[in-house]
Design a protein around this motif. Sequence first.
Motif: not given
Lengths: 96, 412
Positions: B42-61
Amino acid sequence: MRQQAYKMFDASTIPDDLCPIATKPTPMLPGDWRSMRPVVDRAKCVKCAVCWLYCPVQCVVEKSAWFDFNLKTCKGCGICATECPQRAIKMIEEAA
Amino acid sequence: MSAVLAPKPAQAEAKIVVCDGNEAAAWAVSLANVDMVAVYPITPQSSLVEYLAKFIADGRLNAEIVDVEGEHSVLSVLQGACLAGARTYTASCGPGLAFMFEPYMRTPGMRLPLVMTIVTRDTLTPQSVWGGHQDAMSVREVGWGQMYCESVQEVLDTTIMAYKIAEHHDVMLPVNVCHDGNYLSFGAARCELPDQGEVSDFLGERDVNWHVALDPQRPMAVDPLTGGASGVGPSTFVRYRKGQCSGTQNALKVITEVHAEWGRRFGRYHAPLVESYRMDGAEYAIMTIGSMTGAAKDAVDEARARGDKVGLVKVKTYRPFPVEALVSALAGVKAVGVVDRSVSFGWNCGPLFQDTIAALYSAPTRIPAMSFIGGLAGADLTVEHFERVIGRTRELARDGRPAETVWLNEKD
């Protein structure tokens, strides 16, 4: 009541003002608070099992010539009486 | 006990990045080794979720991410995860927070130490996707802790500290870390990422379901019906409510201790409850909350340079409300002007102002106070706005007669 696989958690080990939890099973069953009960007219029952199919608490038990109800678990909803094609089930008031 | 509690390899990382507040929050979640993330964008939180999804996909988290069908499910998923022993995270705001409200109300009563970022947004209607504290302020009485951040670095540090505060056995309550939509969510700044090993050491082993659990080894009914007017009577309910109040008040001490420990370990000392800025010898004060504080501090500096004896008190911890810390910070001033980024309907003033005058009731002398409301729907609160606040508060210090609420962006 069926035996539990594990002993219940000893709630006295944690403060009693955190999250509400219950660790003692209460034996209350729907039969303790039901306001109406189903009665079968054995002459009309043809054992079609429609009541057995529809009962939401599965309290319908099969007898040799008719279907009857486990009144400990029957909650008195009356679905069986509504669905019975033979109109063989009547709901009657529980005595006070 | 369960898979989510398996230890994870620590990644050595101590570096400086340039990122916005949403990314800083995602970094914090990653550093806190969260086990389960449930999100709905939800705006303006959306990019936070995208960063988390990326961190998890990258194996960082190394976490489970559940993208559910709405915010009501977000919090329901996390409650289950928390009961199973997981460290959990989500973020939301505005209408999403509204849709989350049913499980949101249940979370503090169950004493589940969830951490959730509110990327603050003004509530509808009028239609708006911009920043403002109205969403977070509207849920201030539910029982979650609320800490408002001033900078991107504070977002990162506070989000990590929030886990230590929430999971403290004397607290055991969910915490909202609030950062301003637009200004902090998308404003990039220099940000220090602490070392993973040191953060893991700081947070320690998670122990979130010692008091209530979904665990076959400890069978229990969770949150059963308590007595009200009949049955066992209302005393059970009252006992749990009082327990929740004690936990909330304990949080004041724990928040202070955790901030002090953070400063010792990482060298960054953030004011835990309220921050006093240039309050030495101040005759009157303005009060702020959230990201507006930067511009307000600049305005105070300019006023001081002109010889005005004004100071600033920033509220960081808003729930539990730091009554003692605030009263002692304001001790001796002749007037206070409180700037809110939201509205308390029914009082025709800002909610921070309302809480402040309630707290000032326990001050040894009566301190006249006035409410200023600005920055609604993403409006910028500039140094000029704070000059007006300072000027009006100076008048108040002279005549002691507060006027009606001042709406700062009325003519912008």
